[in-house]
Write a protein that holds these residues in place. Structure first.
Motif, PDB file in Angstrom:
ATOM      1  N   VAL A 137       4.475   0.049  18.183  1.00 22.93           N
ATOM      2  CA  VAL A 137       5.166   0.952  17.271  1.00 22.93           C
ATOM      3  C   VAL A 137       4.282   1.158  16.047  1.00 22.93           C
ATOM      4  CG1 VAL A 137       7.241   1.379  15.922  1.00 22.93           C
ATOM      5  CG2 VAL A 137       7.396   0.139  18.086  1.00 22.93           C
ATOM      6  N   ARG A 138       3.910   2.414  15.795  1.00 21.12           N
ATOM      7  CA  ARG A 138       3.114   2.750  14.610  1.00 21.12           C
ATOM      8  C   ARG A 138       4.073   3.053  13.464  1.00 21.12           C
ATOM      9  NH1 ARG A 138      -1.955   5.619  13.391  1.00 21.12           N
ATOM     10  NH2 ARG A 138      -2.412   5.722  15.614  1.00 21.12           N
ATOM     11  N   VAL A 139       3.957   2.290  12.383  1.00 18.44           N
ATOM     12  CA  VAL A 139       4.857   2.401  11.239  1.00 18.44           C
ATOM     13  C   VAL A 139       4.026   2.730  10.004  1.00 18.44           C
ATOM     14  CG1 VAL A 139       6.518   1.206   9.776  1.00 18.44           C
ATOM     15  CG2 VAL A 139       6.481   0.760  12.225  1.00 18.44           C
ATOM     16  N   GLN A 140       4.434   3.755   9.269  1.00 25.87           N
ATOM     17  CA  GLN A 140       3.795   4.049   7.992  1.00 25.87           C
ATOM     18  C   GLN A 140       4.428   3.165   6.924  1.00 25.87           C
ATOM     19  OE1 GLN A 140       3.866   8.135   6.772  1.00 25.87           O
ATOM     20  NE2 GLN A 140       2.934   7.721   4.797  1.00 25.87           N
ATOM     21  N   LEU A 141       3.615   2.325   6.302  1.00 25.59           N
ATOM     22  CA  LEU A 141       4.126   1.349   5.346  1.00 25.59           C
ATOM     23  C   LEU A 141       4.490   2.010   4.030  1.00 25.59           C
ATOM     24  CD1 LEU A 141       1.618  -1.578   5.923  1.00 25.59           C
ATOM     25  CD2 LEU A 141       3.937  -1.374   6.813  1.00 25.59           C
ATOM     26  N   PRO A 142       5.588   1.607   3.420  1.00 24.48           N
ATOM     27  CA  PRO A 142       5.901   2.090   2.070  1.00 24.48           C
ATOM     28  C   PRO A 142       4.862   1.601   1.069  1.00 24.48           C
ATOM     29  CG  PRO A 142       7.819   1.092   3.118  1.00 24.48           C
ATOM     30  CD  PRO A 142       6.639   0.765   3.973  1.00 24.48           C
ATOM     31  N   ASP A 143       4.780   2.279  -0.061  1.00 24.89           N
ATOM     32  CA  ASP A 143       3.830   1.884  -1.096  1.00 24.89           C
ATOM     33  C   ASP A 143       4.099   0.454  -1.525  1.00 24.89           C
ATOM     34  OD1 ASP A 143       2.772   4.369  -0.987  1.00 24.89           O
ATOM     35  OD2 ASP A 143       3.893   5.166  -2.690  1.00 24.89           O
ATOM     36  N   GLY A 144       3.017  -0.295  -1.706  1.00 27.34           N
ATOM     37  CA  GLY A 144       3.140  -1.658  -2.207  1.00 27.34           C
ATOM     38  C   GLY A 144       3.191  -2.724  -1.143  1.00 27.34           C
ATOM     39  N   TYR A 145       3.412  -2.343   0.117  1.00 30.86           N
ATOM     40  CA  TYR A 145       3.528  -3.350   1.165  1.00 30.86           C
ATOM     41  C   TYR A 145       2.215  -3.584   1.905  1.00 30.86           C
ATOM     42  CZ  TYR A 145       8.593  -3.775   0.810  1.00 30.86           C
ATOM     43  OH  TYR A 145       9.868  -4.049   0.368  1.00 30.86           O
ATOM     44  N   ALA A 146       1.300  -2.636   1.886  1.00 28.60           N
ATOM     45  CA  ALA A 146       0.068  -2.764   2.682  1.00 28.60           C
ATOM     46  C   ALA A 146      -0.750  -3.978   2.245  1.00 28.60           C
ATOM     47  CB  ALA A 146      -0.760  -1.490   2.577  1.00 28.60           C
ATOM     48  N   GLN A 147      -0.967  -4.117   0.931  1.00 26.83           N
ATOM     49  CA  GLN A 147      -1.773  -5.239   0.459  1.00 26.83           C
ATOM     50  C   GLN A 147      -1.102  -6.576   0.757  1.00 26.83           C
ATOM     51  OE1 GLN A 147      -2.621  -4.602  -3.683  1.00 26.83           O
ATOM     52  NE2 GLN A 147      -4.053  -2.926  -3.288  1.00 26.83           N
ATOM     53  N   ARG A 148       0.207  -6.621   0.642  1.00 27.65           N
ATOM     54  CA  ARG A 148       0.907  -7.870   0.940  1.00 27.65           C
ATOM     55  C   ARG A 148       0.753  -8.239   2.406  1.00 27.65           C
ATOM     56  NH1 ARG A 148       6.851  -7.332  -1.454  1.00 27.65           N
ATOM     57  NH2 ARG A 148       6.958  -9.419  -0.519  1.00 27.65           N
ATOM     58  N   LEU A 149       0.857  -7.233   3.290  1.00 30.68           N
ATOM     59  CA  LEU A 149       0.702  -7.518   4.715  1.00 30.68           C
ATOM     60  C   LEU A 149      -0.723  -7.952   5.036  1.00 30.68           C
ATOM     61  CD1 LEU A 149       2.807  -4.719   6.416  1.00 30.68           C
ATOM     62  CD2 LEU A 149       3.453  -7.056   5.922  1.00 30.68           C
ATOM     63  N   GLN A 150      -1.718  -7.302   4.413  1.00 28.27           N
ATOM     64  CA  GLN A 150      -3.100  -7.696   4.646  1.00 28.27           C
ATOM     65  C   GLN A 150      -3.338  -9.133   4.197  1.00 28.27           C
ATOM     66  OE1 GLN A 150      -5.195  -4.577   2.537  1.00 28.27           O
ATOM     67  NE2 GLN A 150      -5.734  -3.525   4.427  1.00 28.27           N
ATOM     68  N   ARG A 151      -2.790  -9.486   3.062  1.00 27.97           N
ATOM     69  CA  ARG A 151      -2.970 -10.855   2.567  1.00 27.97           C
ATOM     70  C   ARG A 151      -2.310 -11.859   3.499  1.00 27.97           C
ATOM     71  NH1 ARG A 151      -1.006  -9.948  -1.893  1.00 27.97           N
ATOM     72  NH2 ARG A 151       1.096 -10.792  -1.658  1.00 27.97           N
ATOM     73  N   ARG A 152      -1.128 -11.523   3.987  1.00 33.44           N
ATOM     74  CA  ARG A 152      -0.441 -12.427   4.895  1.00 33.44           C
ATOM     75  C   ARG A 152      -1.200 -12.574   6.208  1.00 33.44           C
ATOM     76  NH1 ARG A 152       3.126 -15.550   2.105  1.00 33.44           N
ATOM     77  NH2 ARG A 152       4.515 -14.283   0.821  1.00 33.44           N
ATOM     78  N   MET A 153      -1.786 -11.476   6.701  1.00 29.88           N
ATOM     79  CA  MET A 153      -2.538 -11.555   7.949  1.00 29.88           C
ATOM     80  C   MET A 153      -3.792 -12.400   7.778  1.00 29.88           C
ATOM     81  SD  MET A 153      -2.204  -7.709   9.538  1.00 29.88           S
ATOM     82  CE  MET A 153      -3.053  -8.188  11.045  1.00 29.88           C
ATOM     83  N   LEU A 154      -4.450 -12.299   6.608  1.00 30.39           N
ATOM     84  CA  LEU A 154      -5.615 -13.143   6.356  1.00 30.39           C
ATOM     85  C   LEU A 154      -5.225 -14.608   6.303  1.00 30.39           C
ATOM     86  CD1 LEU A 154      -7.510 -11.012   3.667  1.00 30.39           C
ATOM     87  CD2 LEU A 154      -8.105 -11.311   6.076  1.00 30.39           C
ATOM     88  N   ASP A 155      -4.009 -14.889   5.863  1.00 27.36           N
ATOM     89  CA  ASP A 155      -3.514 -16.271   5.834  1.00 27.36           C
ATOM     90  C   ASP A 155      -2.943 -16.700   7.176  1.00 27.36           C
ATOM     91  OD1 ASP A 155      -4.215 -16.343   3.183  1.00 27.36           O
ATOM     92  OD2 ASP A 155      -2.220 -15.838   2.448  1.00 27.36           O
ATOM     93  N   THR A 156      -3.143 -15.848   8.207  1.00 23.89           N
ATOM     94  CA  THR A 156      -2.682 -16.116   9.579  1.00 23.89           C
ATOM     95  C   THR A 156      -1.186 -16.389   9.640  1.00 23.89           C
ATOM     96  OG1 THR A 156      -3.144 -18.493   9.478  1.00 23.89           O
ATOM     97  CG2 THR A 156      -4.952 -17.045  10.177  1.00 23.89           C
ATOM     98  N   GLU A 157      -0.425 -15.723   8.795  1.00 26.64           N
ATOM     99  CA  GLU A 157       1.025 -15.840   8.857  1.00 26.64           C
ATOM    100  C   GLU A 157       1.572 -14.706   9.725  1.00 26.64           C
ATOM    101  OE1 GLU A 157       3.175 -16.966   5.218  1.00 26.64           O
ATOM    102  OE2 GLU A 157       1.264 -16.758   4.196  1.00 26.64           O
TER     103      GLU A 157
END
Length: 422
Positions: free
Chosen positions: A269-289
């Motif tokens: 599912v391709r989801v367009q992220l609301p403003d402000g969530y992209a950086q948080r998701l990137q940080r969480r993915m780098l932390d392997t969460e």
């Protein structure tokens, strides 16, 4: 007492008497009004009371809560096979239609294979011919090697005979013509021996050439077999058929697309992220969460990756959520619009408050001694209660355990306002 007044009015004209009568009446009215105000009761002003605004409150305690937010996305497939052919053949049968669900290896289209079958027979015949030639060469090699001793013996006999005739010639016992004949015989025997040795030395080359010819013929057989197999167009993986572009009787061309099939294992599912969530998701993915999501249909998904650039006409990055292995791939879901509830990892020291408690996006009010006290907060995200009620997650160092905050949207909420909690 009134006699002088009466005489005064009698001595005046009628008009004068009227004027003096009006003046006397007004004077008497004024005296009576003054006496009324002078003898009336004094009004004591009533003290002004501050209004207490009725409000609803809730008590909150900071804790660890997983933020969530809703987003819409469309189901896509990261792998779509455009099945082409490099054969020029007539289409015999089409076994599927658009929308059918196929399994890996299912036959989709059958091309006419008569020419391909003849080509395979020809390639096998060529291979058999070269294999027979290689076998014949082995027989010839064995026979030639067996004659090596004979050629050696013939050469030795010829050389010994030549030597004897030379001795006889030195003694003048034979003629020169006889010696020349013996020399020719010796030379012929030597030539035959050298030719035999060259033939033996050339056998490895001839054998290698025939081996190469056999290998080439075998490759031709495999190619013909492969072309014959390509006349049966098979599904490379399990998934839906997105389109069929030929019908029985059509003739395929080189590079012609026959059908499109999507890989069901790559549905996402391709989801367009609301403003402000992209950086948080990137940080969480780098932390392997892990970041999970749930659709309205109850399907479980997990964030697999983020797009590397913002598309034209969009304000945020795209996130791709793949279906978990425990979740069956939804049939005919490709292109469907899905509403996802995306769950982020836990945030510490946050409270969940109703939307009505938020003022100007960064302020809430607590109730202390029936007075409002403003608290500046940081919005962390959103969440839902077990009953499905929408909540805003906020964080502030001023929030303590069992803090009472208002849940009523007051139009004139200010710091210090008197309220009456309901």
């Amino acid at each position: 007492m009134f006699a002088p007044i009466l005489r005064f009015f009698q001595s005046r004209s009628v008009q004068g008497r009227r004027l003096w009568a009006g003046a006397a009446f007004l004077t008497a009215a004024a005296l009576m009004s003054a006496s009324i105000f002078a003898t009336g009761p004094q009004a004591i002003p009533e003290p002004r009371l501050e209004k207490a605004w009725p409000v609803a409150t809730m008590r909150v305690t900071p804790g660890r809560i997983c933020p969530t937010f809703r987003a819409y996305g469309r189901v896509e497939a990261s792998r779509i096979a455009h099945l082409r052919t490099d054969l020029v053949a007539e289409v015999d049968e089409v076994h599927v239609r658009e929308g059918d669900w196929v399994q890996a290896g299912d036959r989709l289209i059958t091309l006419n294979d008569r020419e391909l079958a003849l080509r395979l027979i020809e390639a096998r015949a060529e291979l058999a011919e070269f294999q027979a030639a290689r076998d014949s060469l082995q027989i010839e090699k064995a026979s030639t090697e067996g004659n090596t001793g004979r050629y050696q013996s013939m050469l030795t006999v010829a050389r010994n005979k030549l030597q004897r005739h030379k001795d006889l010639m030195s003694k003048r016992l034979i003629s020169q013509s006889l010696l020349d004949e013996v020399v020719a015989q010796a030379d012929e025997a030597d030539i035959q021996y050298q030719a035999h040795m060259r033939a033996l030395a050339d056998f490895p080359n001839r054998s290698a050439a025939l081996d190469a010819a056999v290998a080439r013929a075998a490759a031709g057989v495999q190619q013909a077999q492969y072309d014959l197999e390509k006349s049966r167009v098979l599904a490379p993986f399990s998934g839906p058929v997105l389109g069929v572009f030929v019908a029985p009787g059509d003739r395929s061309n080189l590079g012609m697309i026959l059908a499109d099939v999507a890989d069901a294992r790559t549905f996402e599912v391709r989801v367009q992220l609301p403003d402000g969530y992209a950086q948080r998701l990137q940080r969480r993915m780098l932390d392997t969460e892990s970041i999970t999501a749930t659709s309205q249909e109850g399907l479980n998904l997990q964030l697999s990756r983020l797009s590397s650039q913002v598309k034209r006409g969009q304000s945020g990055l795209d996130a791709f959520f793949g279906f978990e292995s425990s979740t069956p791939t939804p049939a005919n879901a490709l292109g469907r619009l899905m509403e996802l509830v995306i769950t982020l990892p836990e945030e510490a020291a946050v409270v969940a408050v109703p939307v009505q408690s938020i003022y100007e996006n960064d302020r809430i009010y607590q109730v202390h001694n029936n007075r409002l006290q403003a608290i500046t907060v940081e919005r962390v995200g959103e969440s839902q209660t077990a009953e499905g009620e929408y909540r805003i997650l906020v964080r502030s160092p001023e929030l303590e355990t069992d803090t009472a905050i208002i849940t009523t949207q007051l139009p004139r909420a200010i710091d210090g306002l008197l309220v009456e909690p309901a």
